[in-house]
Design an enzyme around this catalytic site. Sequence first.
Site, PDB file in Angstrom:
ATOM      1  N   GLY A 347       0.827  -1.200   0.000  1.00  0.00           N
ATOM      2  CA  GLY A 347       0.000   0.000   0.000  1.00  0.00           C
ATOM      3  C   GLY A 347       0.866   1.257   0.000  1.00  0.00           C
ATOM      4  CD  GLU A 371      24.647  -7.239 -20.280  1.00  0.00           C
ATOM      5  OE1 GLU A 371      24.571  -8.334 -20.847  1.00  0.00           O
ATOM      6  OE2 GLU A 371      25.338  -7.035 -19.272  1.00  0.00           O
TER       7      GLU A 371
END
Length: 390
Positions: A347, A371
């Site tokens: 939350g 990458e």
Amino acid sequence: MTASTPPPAYRLTDEQRALRDAVRELARERVAPRAAEIDRTAEFPWDLRDLLAGQDVLALPFPEAYGGLGADLLTTCLAIEELSAACATTGLILAVHELASLPIIHAGTDEQKARWLPDLAAGRALIAFALTEAGAGSDAGAIATRAVRDGGTYVLDGSKRFISHGSVADRVVVFAVTDPAADRHRNLSCFVVEASAPGFSVGGLSHKKDIRGSPTAELIFDGVRVPVADRLGAEGEGFAIAMKTFERSRPGIAAQAVGIAQGALDVAAHYATERVQFGRPIGDQQMVQALLADMDAATEAARALLYTACAAIEAGEGDPGRWAALCKLVAGDAAMRVTTDAVQVLGGYGYLEEFPVERMMRDAKITQLYEGTQQIQRIVVARSLLASHR
Ligand SMILES: Cc1cc2nc3c(=O)[nH]c(=O)nc-3n(C[C@H](O)[C@H](O)[C@H](O)COP(=O)(O)OP(=O)(O)OC[C@H]3O[C@@H](n4cnc5c(N)ncnc54)[C@H](O)[C@@H]3O)c2cc1C
């Protein structure tokens, strides 16, 4: 083996389990307590570099003949995964060390390996991998940095962007154009450049939201003279060396992603047992359970694919580029989703710095970018898949 042939099965050996458990303990006791501070200060954690070097973790990917542990790909990935579950920046220390050393391991001569690998295996020296430029990200064929032969040296001019560890590395593996007239996949060569070389400098660091302790540098090459003896492979082999490197380094990023996902899942699951709303722990609510179950499923699926990919690449079964791209694609997306859901489970508290899940959510994003972005991984997979069905 075609893309649809069943992949080889993996089974962790006793040695791999022992290594994983040892790195997990190290990560929990020594790395996790530093993670929030590394993120806040955005300083490279030299103490953890020393720790990984001292515990021989940085030695894992190097051949035994050069002072390394000669670990297989899966073993190195297990270590990256466990470190990343505690701190993605620390997991990246090993991942980048492997990424930038692979060109030497694959393409270096015996003399070059003997010169560079022992220092790297011992963790005395750090190394960076410099492919990307401002105008050449996904498209490595657009690299503009030039290397012009002048007698026994090459003269390098140009700049690189987004280079992990670029400002802390002792040497850098650099890709530069040696033959502008050649085909775009044959025009690059690969060099090892000492950070102490005249004309080499760090242009600046990028300020970023994730893996904040990992310095991402701009590197400048202004007439840097590199001996011909420091070229890896033949002239024109740079692109092939970079692609071969990614076949073993992308699983390392997948391992980082799986580690981040597992770290976030563990925090969220524990929180769900303690946070009470409506008179009972939120983990008793079926909608929270569903979130946690999906997070668990996504993490385990990514891990299973990663380990399978490592086994296949190590065994030489199928197209290694496809396996590497598959596991990075699935693990990167899993990490992004799992960490986002971990914030949901916590939350409003998930959004606060006092809990690690917001940091993990920021860190997860990079695994979808570097990458090769997720789009590039899809291109690699699709090309391989289609080629095997022609
Ligand atoms: C923190 C960080 C660390 C990094 N570390 C390193 C490092 O150590 N060494 C190094 O060399 N590089 C490094 N990089 C660079 C990284 O690999 C690139 O950022 C990445 O490859 C994408 O390049 P780009 O950012 O220029 O995006 P671009 O290539 O401009 O892409 C922009 C968007 O277009 C999409 N796109 C591009 N081409 C295609 C296509 N053909 N089809 C479909 N979609 C496409 C991309 O997927 C992306 O969504 C790092 C980057 C970051 C952010």
